[in-house]
Design a protein around this motif. Sequence first.
Motif, mmCIF file in Angstrom:
data_model
loop_
_atom_site.group_PDB
_atom_site.id
_atom_site.type_symbol
_atom_site.label_atom_id
_atom_site.label_comp_id
_atom_site.label_asym_id
_atom_site.label_seq_id
_atom_site.Cartn_x
_atom_site.Cartn_y
_atom_site.Cartn_z
ATOM 1 N N GLY A 182 0.775 -1.238 0.000
ATOM 2 C CA GLY A 182 0.000 0.000 0.000
ATOM 3 C C GLY A 182 0.800 1.278 0.000
ATOM 4 N N CYS A 183 1.956 1.309 -0.619
ATOM 5 C CA CYS A 183 2.759 2.541 -0.641
ATOM 6 C C CYS A 183 2.110 3.641 -1.477
ATOM 7 C CB CYS A 183 4.151 2.253 -1.193
ATOM 8 S SG CYS A 183 5.160 1.196 -0.143
ATOM 9 N N GLN A 184 1.297 3.255 -2.454
ATOM 10 C CA GLN A 184 0.564 4.193 -3.303
ATOM 11 C C GLN A 184 1.515 5.205 -3.947
ATOM 12 O OE1 GLN A 184 -3.529 5.027 -2.001
ATOM 13 N NE2 GLN A 184 -3.011 4.007 -0.093
ATOM 14 N N ASP A 185 1.312 6.508 -3.751
ATOM 15 C CA ASP A 185 2.139 7.478 -4.480
ATOM 16 C C ASP A 185 3.595 7.500 -4.018
ATOM 17 O OD1 ASP A 185 0.036 8.137 -6.074
ATOM 18 O OD2 ASP A 185 -0.156 10.219 -5.424
ATOM 19 N N HIS A 186 3.929 6.774 -2.972
ATOM 20 C CA HIS A 186 5.341 6.604 -2.628
ATOM 21 C C HIS A 186 6.062 5.772 -3.684
ATOM 22 C CE1 HIS A 186 5.342 8.533 1.303
ATOM 23 N NE2 HIS A 186 4.195 7.929 1.558
ATOM 24 N N PHE A 187 5.305 5.088 -4.546
ATOM 25 C CA PHE A 187 5.940 4.362 -5.647
ATOM 26 C C PHE A 187 6.480 5.323 -6.709
ATOM 27 C CE2 PHE A 187 3.168 0.676 -4.314
ATOM 28 C CZ PHE A 187 4.221 -0.110 -3.884
ATOM 29 N N TYR A 188 6.168 6.600 -6.610
ATOM 30 C CA TYR A 188 6.780 7.596 -7.482
ATOM 31 C C TYR A 188 8.182 7.982 -7.001
ATOM 32 C CZ TYR A 188 2.215 8.590 -9.677
ATOM 33 O OH TYR A 188 1.028 8.524 -10.369
ATOM 34 N N GLU A 189 8.486 7.702 -5.744
ATOM 35 C CA GLU A 189 9.689 8.231 -5.113
ATOM 36 C C GLU A 189 10.887 7.309 -5.304
ATOM 37 O OE1 GLU A 189 8.559 8.774 -1.073
ATOM 38 O OE2 GLU A 189 6.899 10.134 -1.554
ATOM 39 N N GLY A 190 12.012 7.905 -5.652
ATOM 40 C CA GLY A 190 13.229 7.125 -5.834
ATOM 41 C C GLY A 190 13.672 6.422 -4.572
ATOM 42 N N ASP A 191 13.396 7.023 -3.410
ATOM 43 C CA ASP A 191 13.801 6.398 -2.149
ATOM 44 C C ASP A 191 13.153 5.024 -1.967
ATOM 45 O OD1 ASP A 191 15.328 8.563 -1.572
ATOM 46 O OD2 ASP A 191 14.251 9.154 0.237
ATOM 47 N N THR A 192 11.913 4.889 -2.410
ATOM 48 C CA THR A 192 11.215 3.607 -2.248
ATOM 49 C C THR A 192 11.973 2.497 -2.973
ATOM 50 O OG1 THR A 192 9.114 4.797 -2.100
ATOM 51 C CG2 THR A 192 9.003 2.424 -2.542
ATOM 52 N N TYR A 193 12.466 2.776 -4.164
ATOM 53 C CA TYR A 193 13.194 1.776 -4.945
ATOM 54 C C TYR A 193 14.595 1.551 -4.364
ATOM 55 C CZ TYR A 193 9.363 2.425 -8.174
ATOM 56 O OH TYR A 193 8.105 2.480 -8.720
ATOM 57 N N ARG A 194 15.216 2.628 -3.915
ATOM 58 C CA ARG A 194 16.554 2.512 -3.330
ATOM 59 C C ARG A 194 16.519 1.621 -2.083
ATOM 60 N NH1 ARG A 194 17.098 7.420 -2.447
ATOM 61 N NH2 ARG A 194 18.155 7.922 -4.393
ATOM 62 N N HIS A 195 15.562 1.871 -1.199
ATOM 63 C CA HIS A 195 15.502 1.092 0.038
ATOM 64 C C HIS A 195 15.090 -0.357 -0.238
ATOM 65 C CE1 HIS A 195 16.326 4.756 1.987
ATOM 66 N NE2 HIS A 195 15.093 5.246 2.028
ATOM 67 N N ALA A 196 14.262 -0.559 -1.272
ATOM 68 C CA ALA A 196 13.884 -1.930 -1.622
ATOM 69 C C ALA A 196 15.114 -2.743 -2.035
ATOM 70 C CB ALA A 196 12.848 -1.915 -2.747
ATOM 71 N N TRP A 197 15.994 -2.133 -2.824
ATOM 72 C CA TRP A 197 17.221 -2.843 -3.223
ATOM 73 C C TRP A 197 18.139 -3.073 -2.029
ATOM 74 C CZ3 TRP A 197 17.586 -5.862 -7.016
ATOM 75 C CH2 TRP A 197 16.992 -5.594 -8.252
ATOM 76 N N GLU A 198 18.166 -2.151 -1.093
ATOM 77 C CA GLU A 198 18.991 -2.338 0.102
ATOM 78 C C GLU A 198 18.490 -3.523 0.923
ATOM 79 O OE1 GLU A 198 20.120 2.424 0.567
ATOM 80 O OE2 GLU A 198 18.557 1.504 1.813
ATOM 81 N N VAL A 199 17.152 -3.640 1.045
ATOM 82 C CA VAL A 199 16.590 -4.789 1.749
ATOM 83 C C VAL A 199 16.905 -6.075 0.996
ATOM 84 C CG1 VAL A 199 14.439 -5.911 2.462
ATOM 85 C CG2 VAL A 199 14.763 -3.455 2.848
ATOM 86 N N MET A 200 16.773 -6.045 -0.329
ATOM 87 C CA MET A 200 17.080 -7.223 -1.129
ATOM 88 C C MET A 200 18.544 -7.640 -0.943
ATOM 89 S SD MET A 200 16.253 -9.621 -3.225
ATOM 90 C CE MET A 200 14.624 -9.128 -3.780
#
Length: 703
Positions: free
Chosen positions: A52-70
């Motif tokens: 449910g991140c919704q418009d946070h999926f527009y943000e580069g931070d969301t993708y950056r932190h996802a790769w860090e978790v991965m």
Amino acid sequence: MRHMITVATCALNQWALDFDGNLERILTSIRVAKERRASIRTGPELEITGYGCQDHFYEGDTYRHAWEVMAHILATKECHDILLDLGMPVMHKGVHYNCRVVALNGRILLIRPKIHLANDGNYRELRWFAPWSKRRTIEDYYLPMVIRNIDGQEKVPFGDAIIATYDTSVGIELCEELFAPHSPHIDMFLDGVEIITNSSGSHHELRKLNRRIDLLNEATLRNGGAYAYANQQGCDGDRLYYDGCALISVNGAVIAQGSQFSLNDVEVVTATFDLDDIRSFRGASNSACMQAASSPAYPRIDAAISLSQVSIGSNRYLAPSPPREVRYHSASEEISLGPACWLWDYLRRSNMTGYFLPLSGGLDSCSSAIVVHSMCRLAVDAIERGNQQVLLDARRMCGHAPDSDFVPGSAQELASHLFHTCFMGTTNSSTETRQRAKDLAGAIGAYHLNIDMDTVVQAVVAVFTHFTGKAPKYEVHGGSTVENLALQNIQARLRMVLAYMFAQLLPWTRSKKGSLLVLGSSNVDECLRGYMTKYDCSSADLNPIGGISKLDLRKFLQFYRDEHCFPILDQFLQATPSAELVPSSGSYVQSDEDEMGMTYDELSTFGTLRKVFKCGPVSMFNKLLHEWGPSFAPSEIAIKVKRFFFYYAINRHKMTTLTPAYHAESYSPDDNRFDLRPFLYNVRWSWQFRSIDELAAKLEKVD
């Protein structure tokens, strides 16, 4: 010699942008899957970020932190020696995709983007993601530095492909793809795939689970194969409750099913099946074999692992999981469980210390109160079963230290700390409703107040009179309709003001820290009709029953009365629904159905036709001719339909301020979230109503 495969699928209580918590829950699920000797593990859709991140999926931070978790998962040795199917958003060539990332032993094998996106009802995936349109095609994806630093892996296939292990092949679906008319699993099964994983972010809705299970079983019945379905569970920060129910189906039969409603943060469902059973099942269908022989091939990505365990030697007792009867909840059970789990998640994650409910003595506020009691009952049950997270949350919210010896022994004891109710009476309130509210609060253990607010109402009316020189009167005292309505609305709105004051200060009066969340109690039918005051006591922080019809609420209270021995609920079920905002006069007693000009049965029908069947005024009239024709003349049906659309139109603006409500019904009026309709209408509906009148006149002339 038999080739047995154990698969693990999960229901995780992920939370949007809670990267630490999401990671911990993913790691726990992998650890449990390996302990149960699973060779492949799949989890919910977008599990790393939360769905449910919704418009946070527009943000580069969301993708950056996802790769860090991965990267953390890949570098954790505990996550090796098992094929992992993980969910996260990925940006490829400047385009955002909703993806599954398949990994083995610290290396990524494939990034599989979603092909069919959910974009109706509660879902807006096309707002944030693009669908992958290049079927059976892969491209190179160059990995970010945080992944390269693990073991030097630079690129990975990105696209529509399948995983080929030493002994079988695995295909991937994502949520909506199971519901699509031509699901990807059809082509994958025909190309020899024997295991499909499906990661989902599917919300609870009354009576919805059967469709999900029917589609899953049909997929494996028609094609043969194993299907592992994962789903998010819990409230991840919005109106939806994701209802878990992880499933595994083989050859048309469910062999494992997880819980649909649970306070567990991590639930891992495992099952074992025999690859030879799948191959025998497929070989017996000549038509399937002929179609498979001509099926286009998928790109195959090699995975250096054997998923099966040969059942000889130490594994000779490893046996397939037998088919099991699917567990369905009744709609009343769903109301008892779903909103209760949603409230628990919201309360513990909001860092508030409890709930406050204006308890009117009517059926709706009673239903909200019983949902809170169900929440407390579920929490106590979870604690008794050893759920330490629920116990720690309960201690914190009740004002105890994590290492204290506080353990709530009953739902009533927990409610005495977390639940506060108040009857806000005026001279228009009856002694019966006041007593019902007090008795119910006592039965569920709530901290209850019984107040009179006449002086507050009189003070506001006095201010108006002082500055205008006019004193408004009720209709029964000779006043006009507009005066009557204004005097009712000021009572309702003042209750909202008092509710927030009490919610903020009641813990302080009890020497407790924090504040309370205010609960509302307007049902879905009243919202559609607009039979509510804007910014009245139905305006709150949350509404656990805002997506549920009056008819379903009655059935829910009947169920709860019988299932949990609550005879007090009979009083609410037998009472005539009334706002009690005007003085009684002679034989006149205010009644909700009389004031609305329609029954709750009729309202439920109008709502279903308006939202589910997408009916405008004329098509609704035509449908009701068949349904109500034996009981009403066409002109009577026309009057009812026109009355509904008139009030629907004039009150539509109220939906713009609707309290966030638990989504439970397919005709939710939730504005700009589920219901994307305007709020300024031509309330005369001149063309539509004229068409209805003409049709009714013709029909009655023929008769």
